[in-house]
Write an enzyme that holds these catalytic residues in place. Structure first.
Site, PDB file in Angstrom:
ATOM      1  N   SER A  27       0.815  -1.205   0.000  1.00 54.14           N
ATOM      2  CA  SER A  27       0.000   0.000   0.000  1.00 54.14           C
ATOM      3  C   SER A  27       0.857   1.267   0.000  1.00 54.14           C
ATOM      4  CB  SER A  27      -0.960  -0.049   1.198  1.00 54.14           C
ATOM      5  OG  SER A  27      -2.046   0.824   1.014  1.00 54.14           O
ATOM      6  N   ASP A 148      -5.573  -3.917  -2.547  1.00 56.43           N
ATOM      7  CA  ASP A 148      -4.590  -3.478  -1.561  1.00 56.43           C
ATOM      8  C   ASP A 148      -3.880  -4.637  -0.846  1.00 56.43           C
ATOM      9  OD1 ASP A 148      -3.695  -2.457   1.208  1.00 56.43           O
ATOM     10  OD2 ASP A 148      -4.225  -0.603   0.175  1.00 56.43           O
TER      11      ASP A 148
END
Length: 272
Positions: A27, A148
């Site tokens: 991320s 993610d």
């Protein structure tokens, strides 16, 4: 946006000319690490703090119309290729190994990609690793649908250990004592929206357990002298979608000062 703490720490590492041979992230951590690998001083500050008030960077209007809170095309295409240039030559020319984690929406497992394995698709992998449910669309790469990486492997210490590393520098973006709570509100909405991605649903449902177990693994490694851990003392009021420049800058400087203050301690850890 709380990743500005990480950005501050990495900025100090760059100024000290500290370039570690193995880097792994997910991320926002992976995005900040990319500019660290390319050795671009000040870039993380420019592309986050410098754009936080940009009308298209974070837009609720875009969220309602396109289901995308952050302008992913701006962040992962226009900025690095046209505005605040990313040094691809330096990045791919670095001998540092760099892994970026993503979550496979079909299986729920973490899929890691090494920078030299994906080549020109690297920005797409960073985009996938930063695509949170509800605020960004899924990202496709080859046969996979990805989101993610922090969902399935929020603190990739175990992967670093698996790859043979004996000492680890871990940068967290939550204060000591933080415990992630399980998803409760809006669970049915999530399942309905992502009904075609069973692995993603499974990963999100188990995310709090995975995160809290990872924190315990970090604590154990820190106690055993295998991990050197950076944690923010304060988050300076920064939210995940923070747009106030002064708060972001305070968190960035907090990370930088933490790294500077603990530099001797870190060097002793690495040389022991």
């Amino acid at each position: 946006m709380r990743g500005m703490y990480t950005a501050g720490i990495l900025e100090y590492f760059l100024k000290k000319d500290w370039h570690f041979p193995y880097v792994i992230g997910v991320s926002a951590g992976a995005c900040n690490a990319a500019s660290y690998i390319s050795k671009q001083l000040g870039r993380n500050e420019k592309v986050t703090i410098g754009y936080c008030t940009h009308p298209d960077y974070i837009s609720y209007k875009r969220w309602f119309s396109k289901g995308e809170l952050f302008n992913m095309d701006l962040i992962f295409d226009k900025i690095p290729n046209q505005e605040v240039f990313f040094d691809f030559d330096a990045f791919f020319g670095s001998d540092q190994k760099f892994l970026v984690g993503t979550t496979d929406c079909a299986t729920g497992e973490t899929i890691y990609y090494e920078k030299n394995e994906v080549g020109d698709s690297f920005l797409n992998i960073l985009r996938a690793s930063s695509s949170l449910p509800f605020v960004a669309p899924v990202t496709r790469y080859k046969e996979r649908v990805l989101m993610d990486g922090g969902i399935s492997d929020p603190i990739p210490l175990k992967r670093s250990m698996k790859d043979g590393n004996e000492k680890h520098i871990v940068v967290l973006t939550q204060r000591d004592g933080y415990i992630k709570k399980p998803l409760t509100r809006g669970k049915w909405v999530f399942k309905r929206k992502y009904k075609g991605h069973p692995g993603l649903i499974k990963a999100v449902e188990g995310r709090s357990v995975v995160y809290n177990e990872a924190i315990e693994e970090v604590r154990k490694a820190e106690k055993d002298g295998r991990a050197f851990v950076f944690r923010p003392d304060e988050l300076m009021g920064v939210s995940r979608v923070e747009k106030r420049e002064e708060r972001l800058r305070s968190l960035y400087e907090h990370g930088y000062e933490h790294a500077k203050k603990r530099a001797d301690e870190l060097e002793a850890f690495l040389s022991s």
